[in-house]
Write a protein that holds these residues in place. Structure first.
Motif, PDB file in Angstrom:
ATOM      1  N   ASP A  14       0.799  -0.694  -0.004  1.00 31.08           N
ATOM      2  CA  ASP A  14       0.227  -0.334   0.192  1.00 31.08           C
ATOM      3  C   ASP A  14       0.742   1.190  -0.196  1.00 31.08           C
ATOM      4  OD1 ASP A  14      -1.227   1.566   0.733  1.00 31.08           O
ATOM      5  OD2 ASP A  14      -3.409   0.717   2.225  1.00 31.08           O
ATOM      6  N   HIS A  15       1.114   1.513  -0.713  1.00 31.90           N
ATOM      7  CA  HIS A  15       1.771   3.334  -1.406  1.00 31.90           C
ATOM      8  C   HIS A  15       1.445   3.831  -0.247  1.00 31.90           C
ATOM      9  CE1 HIS A  15       3.929   1.547  -4.541  1.00 31.90           C
ATOM     10  NE2 HIS A  15       3.419   0.514  -4.925  1.00 31.90           N
ATOM     11  N   ASN A  16       0.281   4.403  -0.340  1.00 24.40           N
ATOM     12  CA  ASN A  16      -0.086   5.319   0.940  1.00 24.40           C
ATOM     13  C   ASN A  16       0.995   5.018   2.209  1.00 24.40           C
ATOM     14  OD1 ASN A  16      -1.390   6.900  -0.994  1.00 24.40           O
ATOM     15  ND2 ASN A  16      -3.057   6.377  -0.629  1.00 24.40           N
ATOM     16  N   LYS A  19       4.290   5.669   2.594  1.00 27.06           N
ATOM     17  CA  LYS A  19       5.071   7.036   2.521  1.00 27.06           C
ATOM     18  C   LYS A  19       5.057   7.578   4.089  1.00 27.06           C
ATOM     19  CE  LYS A  19       3.657  11.663   1.008  1.00 27.06           C
ATOM     20  NZ  LYS A  19       3.536  12.214   0.346  1.00 27.06           N
ATOM     21  N   ALA A  20       3.572   6.909   4.896  1.00 26.31           N
ATOM     22  CA  ALA A  20       3.511   7.228   5.852  1.00 26.31           C
ATOM     23  C   ALA A  20       4.637   6.736   6.708  1.00 26.31           C
ATOM     24  CB  ALA A  20       2.189   6.741   6.627  1.00 26.31           C
ATOM     25  N   CYS A  26       2.692   7.573  10.193  1.00 29.84           N
ATOM     26  CA  CYS A  26       1.327   6.459  10.578  1.00 29.84           C
ATOM     27  C   CYS A  26       1.066   6.155  11.402  1.00 29.84           C
ATOM     28  CB  CYS A  26       2.834   4.687  10.269  1.00 29.84           C
ATOM     29  SG  CYS A  26       1.609   3.611   9.666  1.00 29.84           S
TER      30      CYS A  26
END
Length: 734
Positions: A14-16, A19-20, A26
Motif C-alpha cells: 500500500d503505497h500511501n 509513505k506514511a 503512520c
C-alpha cells in the motif's frame, strides 16, 4: 489462510501506507508493519533505515527481503504460510545483527486495564502504564504504555533506534492509551516518547510520566527499571508500624534533604547505600522515630529541592537506583525508624520534557491559566477534574507506599490546592460551580487519596502541610474531613517563633503568643513543625533567630525546644537544627558537622537527643496529644516574669509531667508552683544543665511538695527556674 505465494511482495504494498511509515506519519503501524494478510498472500513489512539488506529467519530457513527504493528503509517479503515465530537479520556496511520484530507481537495490556484506564479508576496505574521488563510470547523485552489521547502518533525512541520516531510507533488502544512491546530492551535502557500532536506537529521529546527511573540531570531521558523481585527484610517491622504511627504514639520526625545532609569528599552527595548507614545510624542515635525525606521524585532543577517534580514515579538517580532506595528504607526499618516522603501533587514544572502540553494539548494541566498556572512558582496546576489525571496522582501515592514500603506521605502545599484564589487577585481566578473559592476537584482528590492509601496499606500515616483554618483536615472522609492522619500546626510555629525572636524585655507584651495555640491544639491531629522553610531565603538558622549574646542565643534555643517537645502535638525538626547550625541551610553543601565539636552546639544536640528519648519513654507527653485531657495550665498569665507552667497527663497510671519555663535571662529562685499530686517530683530534664551548655542551675534532682494549695492544686513546691530555660519534672511513683 493462504499457504502459497500468489503475488510478488512489491505488488501487495500500500503505497500511501508506505509513505506514511517512512515519513513518520503512520497512525496505525500494527496494521501495516509486521506480517499482514493482504488477501493475495502474507506480506511481511519491516522498516530498518540504513540497512543494506534484511533477511527473514523462520526456523532454519533464511529468505531475502526486497528493498523498496521509493521508500528508503522499507523491506518487504511474501511468505507462503504464517510461521510460529520469525526473526530478522539486517546488514549495513559490513555489520550484521539479528533482532525480533516488535510488530510480530500482540497487545500486552488486558481489556480490564484498558477499561479501568479509560474510566480513571485503575488503582495501580503503574502496573499498566510505564516501561515493564517482561517476557511476552516467549521473548524477553520491555513493554511500554503511555496515555496520550490526542496524539496522532506516539513512538518510543532512544539510543536503541537512534532516537528515530519512525522506527517504533506504538499501537493505539481505546481511551487514548498507546502501547508496544520492544524485544531485547531491558533495565538501564534510556528512552523517551516522540509524539505527533493533534495538529500534526512533532512535539519536544517527552519523558515517561510513569517512568520508574531517569537519567542523571541535566539529561532528561527516562530509564527502564525492573521493579520486580524486591527483597525486603522488614516483615516484623511492617506488622508493628501501625501502633507506632497513630495519634497515641510518640512521633518525632527528622526532616532531611538527602543531597545536603552530608557530602562525600569533592562535595558529592551521598548515595542511598551510604545514607542507609550514615543517616539511619545517626537518626536512630538521636532518638527520632521517623525520617521525612524532602521530595525525591525525579526533578530537573536542584534548586527546587524536589518540589517541582517531573518523574513522579522515579526515585531520583542523584543517589542511586530504585533498588538502592529500597535498601535505604529497609535499613531504616531495621532500626525501627519510619520513613515519610514529601509528596507534591499540587503543581509541576513547565520543562518541555514534562507533563505540560503532553500530547499537544493541555492534557494534565488546566487550559485556562487562571486555573492552570501558579504565578508564585511559575508552574502548572493539574486538572484534577479529569478522571485520568486524578487517577495518576492517587495511584502515585499508593505506588510509593507499596513499591518502596514507605510508612507515610506528607502532602506539600495543601492550602494552594484547596482554594481557587490561592495567591491570586480577585479577577485572576475562576470560581467553582457554586460561585465559591473552594477547589472541589482538589478536595475530592485528597479525600480519595487518603481513602485509597489507608484502605490499601495497613499502618501508614498521611500528613498535610496546610496553613489555613480549612475544617476537618485530619478528620475521616466519612465525617466530611479530608482524611489525613495529621496536619502541620503552622499557627503554633508562627506564633511561638515570633515570640522567641523578641528581645526578652518585650516578651511580656506578647505573652499569649505562646499560650494561644492551646485554644485550638485539639481541633486537629497536629504535628509541630520546624521545617526547612524556616531556615532558608534569608530567614537565618534557628540559632540566629534567637536574641541576645552567644550564651543567650543557645539558651533561648534550648528552652524553645523544651517547649516544643512538651507541647501537645507530634514533633518535626529539620536537619541541622538539632545541633544549632549557625548558618541557614544551603542545599548545595553539607551541613556544618564540624560545629558539633563545639561544646555549645554539642550541648544542643545532646539536649534534643535527651528530649527525644524522654518523650518516647513518657506516655504523658504523647498519649493524649489530641485530647484536652492531656494538658492543663498551672500558670499561663505570669507575663511580667515570662514564666509558663503546665501539666501533661497520660493514662490513669502514668506519672504526670510538669513543665516550667522562664523566658527571660533573669533567674527565678523560689518560684512556687502548684503540683497535681503530692510527694516527690524528679527533675527529669533541665535545659540549663552543664551537659547542654547551660549554667548548671537547677533543683538538686527534684522537689518535694508541701501541703500548700497553689495554682488551683492541693499542694505545691518552690522551684528554681534558671534563666532562659525549660525545666521538666516527672512524678516519682516509687
Amino acid at each position: 489462510m493462504p499457504t502459497t505465494q500468489t503475488q510478488a511482495p512489491e505488488a501487495m504494498v500500500d503505497h500511501n501506507a508506505a509513505k506514511a511509515i517512512v515519513t513518520g506519519h503512520c497512525a496505525d503501524p500494527f496494521a501495516q508493519l509486521g506480517l499482514q494478510d493482504r488477501g493475495a498472500g502474507l506480506l511481511l513489512t519491516v522498516f530498518v533505515p540504513g540497512a543494506d539488506t534484511v533477511k527473514v529467519l523462520t526456523g532454519k530457513v533464511e529468505a531475502d527481503m526486497t528493498a523498496l527504493p521509493d521508500y528508503p528503509g522499507l523491506f518487504v517479503a511474501s511468505l507462503p504460510k504464517r510461521p510460529k515465530t520469525y526473526r530478522l537479520r539486517a546488514s549495513a556496511q559490513g555489520h550484521t545483527w539479528d533482532f525480533d520484530d516488535p510488530y510480530a507481537f500482540g497487545p500486552v495490556l488486558t481489556d480490564d486495564d484498558i477499561y479501568y484506564l479509560g474510566e480513571g479508576t485503575h488503582q495501580r496505574l503503574w502496573d499498566a502504564l510505564g516501561a515493564h521488563v517482561m517476557e511476552h510470547e516467549g521473548v524477553r523485552g520491555t513493554r511500554f504504555a503511555v496515555w496520550a489521547p490526542n496524539a496522532q502518533r506516539v513512538s518510543v525512541v532512544g539510543d536503541f533506534n537512534l532516537w528515530d520516531g519512525r522506527r517504533a510507533p506504538m499501537r493505539k488502544r481505546s481511551g487514548g492509551v498507546w502501547e508496544i512491546f520492544m524485544p531485547g530492551m531491558g533495565p538501564g535502557d534510556v528512552y523517551k516518547y516522540e509524539i505527533v500532536g493533534i495538529n500534526g506537529a512533532r512535539l519536544p521529546l517527552k519523558a515517561d510520566p510513569m517512568g520508574f527511573g531517569s537519567e542523571h540531570p541535566p539529561r532528561t531521558g527516562s530509564v527502564v527499571r525492573d521493579l520486580s523481585g524486591a527483597r525486603w527484610h522488614d516483615a516484623d517491622y511492617m506488622k508493628t508500624r501501625a501502633a507506632a504511627q497513630n495519634i497515641d504514639a510518640p512521633i518525632s520526625i527528622y526532616e532531611v534533604n538527602l543531597s545536603s545532609w552530608k557530602r562525600a569528599p569533592g562535595n558529592r552527595p551521598l548515595s542511598y547505600i551510604e545514607l542507609a548507614s550514615d543517616l539511619i545510624d545517626y537518626v536512630a542515635w538521636m532518638g527520632f522515630t521517623h525520617i521525612e525525606l524532602m521530595p525525591i521524585s525525579e526533578h530537573p532543577f536542584d534548586g527546587s529541592w524536589g518540589y517541582q517534580p517531573v518523574g513522579m514515579y522515579a526515585p531520583t538517580i542523584r543517589h542511586g537506583t530504585p533498588d538502592e532506595f529500597r535498601a535505604l528504607v529497609d535499613a531504616a526499618h531495621a532500626k525501627g525508624l519510619g520513613v515519610l516522603l514529601d509528596w507534591v501533587p499540587g503543581h509541576f514544572p513547565i520543562d518541555e520534557h514534562g507533563l505540560g502540553n503532553f500530547d499537544g494539548t493541555q492534557l494534565y494541566e488546566h487550559a485556562d491559566p487562571r486555573e492552570g498556572f501558579h504565578q508564585d512558582w511559575n508552574t502548572l496546576i493539574p486538572n484534577f477534574g479529569r478522571n485520568e489525571v486524578a487517577n495518576y496522582y492517587t495511584s502515585n501515592a499508593l505506588y510509593w507506599l507499596e513499591e518502596y514500603h514507605l510508612d507515610g506521605i506528607r502532602v506539600d502545599a495543601v492550602a494552594s490546592m484547596l482554594y481557587r484564589d490561592y495567591s491570586r487577585k480577585h479577577d485572576e481566578w475562576v470560581p467553582n460551580y457554586d460561585g465559591g473559592r473552594e477547589n472541589y476537584e482538589a478536595i475530592a482528590l485528597l479525600q480519595n487519596m487518603n481513602t485509597l492509601t489507608y484502605g490499601e496499606v495497613p499502618g501508614i500515616m498521611t500528613v498535610a502541610e496546610e496553613s489555613t483554618a480549612f475544617p476537618g483536615v485530619s478528620r475521616p472522609v466519612e465525617y466530611g474531613g479530608l482524611g489525613f492522619g495529621f496536619k502541620w500546626n503552622m499557627g503554633w510555629m508562627n506564633d511561638s517563633l515570633r515570640y522567641m525572636e523578641l528581645d526578652p524585655i518585650h516578651r511580656k507584651h506578647h505573652h499569649h503568643e505562646m499560650t494561644f495555640s492551646l485554644h485550638y491544639a485539639f481541633g486537629e491531629n497536629y504535628v509541630l513543625p520546624i521545617s526547612h522553610d524556616e531556615v532558608v531565603h534569608g530567614k537565618g538558622s534557628m540559632l540566629h533567630k534567637m536574641p541576645g549574646n552567644s550564651w543567650e542565643r543557645f539558651a533561648n534555643l534550648r528552652a524553645y525546644y523544651g517547649f516544643m517537645w512538651t507541647h501537645p502535638g507530634k514533633k518535626l525538626l529539620f536537619m541541622g537544627q538539632e545541633f544549632a547550625q549557625s548558618q541557614e541551610w544551603n542545599h548545595n553543601q553539607s551541613l556544618d558537622w564540624h560545629e558539633c565539636d563545639d561544646g555549645r552546639h554539642k550541648g544542643v544536640q545532646m539536649w534534643v537527643r535527651d528530649l527525644n528519648n524522654f518523650y518516647r519513654d513518657t506516655p504523658s507527653l504523647y498519649l493524649n496529644d489530641t485530647r484536652p485531657s492531656g494538658f492543663s495550665w498551672l500558670e499561663a498569665n505570669d507575663a511580667d516574669r515570662s514564666v509558663f507552667a503546665y501539666v501533661r497527663h497520660g493514662g490513669a497510671n502514668d506519672p504526670k509531667v510538669v513543665v516550667v519555663m522562664n523566658m527571660t535571662p533573669v533567674e527565678r529562685p523560689g518560684y512556687r508552683i502548684g503540683l497535681p499530686a503530692g510527694g516527690r517530683w524528679r527533675e527529669a530534664l533541665n535545659s540549663d544543665a552543664e551537659a547542654y551548655g547551660g549554667g548548671g542551675r537547677g533543683n538538686m534532682g527534684g522537689v518535694s511538695t508541701e501541703n500548700m494549695p497553689w495554682m488551683g492544686q492541693d499542694c505545691s513546691a518552690t522551684v528554681n527556674i534558671p534563666p532562659l530555660s525549660t525545666v521538666i519534672f516527672i512524678q516519682d511513683m516509687s
